[in-house]
Design a protein around this motif. Structure first.
Motif, PDB file in Angstrom:
ATOM      1  N   ILE A  77      40.251  60.093  -7.114  1.00 36.07           N
ATOM      2  CA  ILE A  77      39.941  59.119  -6.071  1.00 36.07           C
ATOM      3  C   ILE A  77      40.693  59.404  -4.772  1.00 36.07           C
ATOM      4  N   ARG A  78      41.945  59.826  -4.876  1.00 39.69           N
ATOM      5  CA  ARG A  78      42.730  60.041  -3.654  1.00 39.69           C
ATOM      6  C   ARG A  78      42.420  61.371  -2.964  1.00 39.69           C
ATOM      7  N   ASN A  79      41.529  62.177  -3.533  1.00 35.73           N
ATOM      8  CA  ASN A  79      41.093  63.417  -2.891  1.00 35.73           C
ATOM      9  C   ASN A  79      40.038  63.058  -1.832  1.00 35.73           C
ATOM     10  N   GLU A  80      40.517  62.503  -0.738  1.00 37.13           N
ATOM     11  CA  GLU A  80      39.621  61.986   0.299  1.00 37.13           C
ATOM     12  C   GLU A  80      38.695  63.049   0.891  1.00 37.13           C
ATOM     13  N   PRO A  81      39.179  64.266   1.178  1.00 34.96           N
ATOM     14  CA  PRO A  81      38.247  65.275   1.702  1.00 34.96           C
ATOM     15  C   PRO A  81      37.148  65.630   0.692  1.00 34.96           C
ATOM     16  N   GLY A  82      37.498  65.692  -0.582  1.00 34.04           N
ATOM     17  CA  GLY A  82      36.505  65.975  -1.609  1.00 34.04           C
ATOM     18  C   GLY A  82      35.475  64.871  -1.722  1.00 34.04           C
ATOM     19  N   VAL A  83      35.937  63.627  -1.777  1.00 30.94           N
ATOM     20  CA  VAL A  83      35.023  62.484  -1.872  1.00 30.94           C
ATOM     21  C   VAL A  83      34.100  62.464  -0.654  1.00 30.94           C
ATOM     22  N   ALA A  84      34.654  62.722   0.530  1.00 29.70           N
ATOM     23  CA  ALA A  84      33.843  62.717   1.757  1.00 29.70           C
ATOM     24  C   ALA A  84      32.774  63.811   1.710  1.00 29.70           C
ATOM     25  N   LEU A  85      33.137  65.000   1.246  1.00 32.41           N
ATOM     26  CA  LEU A  85      32.163  66.089   1.126  1.00 32.41           C
ATOM     27  C   LEU A  85      31.035  65.702   0.181  1.00 32.41           C
ATOM     28  N   TYR A  86      31.388  65.189  -0.977  1.00 33.96           N
ATOM     29  CA  TYR A  86      30.370  64.864  -1.975  1.00 33.96           C
ATOM     30  C   TYR A  86      29.440  63.766  -1.466  1.00 33.96           C
ATOM     31  N   LYS A  87      29.990  62.758  -0.801  1.00 31.38           N
ATOM     32  CA  LYS A  87      29.144  61.710  -0.232  1.00 31.38           C
ATOM     33  C   LYS A  87      28.226  62.288   0.844  1.00 31.38           C
ATOM     34  N   LYS A  88      28.779  63.151   1.688  1.00 34.15           N
ATOM     35  CA  LYS A  88      27.980  63.790   2.742  1.00 34.15           C
ATOM     36  C   LYS A  88      26.810  64.572   2.153  1.00 34.15           C
TER      37      LYS A  88
END
Length: 165
Positions: A125-136
């Protein structure tokens, strides 16, 4: 810079790349030095995946050096053959430069060619760049795996994310 499916001749470079990514990242499943796969074991795994209808490995190459990878691991049961689990890794110096986007675009092209329906992954959850990429890239959070991993002395949660094609 090119994104392509892996070749058997990439095996040793891939083993080195995976180890380096695990050394540089706080969010991979295995910690630095934990993975004990040999080049021969990795070669066998690549051959198996290349012979599969629903599994592959994509790599990113720049100046004759591998700098990123994406494993698409297909389900083996009849009921899961439509689905692939994704593992991605990019060297620290190359993150934030659109490489993940390129890998996911290539993955989606391949998955559509193979008539696959579901792409899935987990992410801390705290991997913000990863979460942002996947959502994008169109992935949605389907749930939370509580205390899923133990990192740096504490339990951390992961999102379960997926994209339907």
């Amino acid at each position: 810079m090119s994104v392509r499916e892996i070749k058997i001749s990439d095996t040793e470079n891939l083993v080195h790349l995976i180890r380096q990514v695990e050394e540089e990242s706080d969010y991979m499943l295995m910690e630095a030095g934990e993975r004990q796969i040999t080049a021969e074991q990795q070669r066998t795994r690549i051959e198996t995946m290349k012979n599969s209808e629903n599994s592959t490995v994509f790599v990113v190459e720049k100046d004759h050096k591998l700098i990123g990878y994406l494993f698409a691991i297909g389900g083996t049961a009849r009921r899961t053959k439509h689905s692939v689990y994704i593992v991605i890794g990019i060297l620290k110096d190359y993150r934030g430069q659109g490489i993940g986007t390129k890998l996911f675009k290539r993955l989606e092209e391949w998955a559509r060619e193979k008539s696959l329906h579901r792409l899935e992954l987990t992410v801390v959850i705290r991997n913000e760049p990863g979460v942002a990429l996947y959502k994008k890239m169109g992935f949605e959070i389907e749930g939370t795996k509580k205390d899923s991993l133990f990192i740096s002395g504490e339990f951390v949660d992961e999102y379960y994310m997926a994209k339907l094609l």
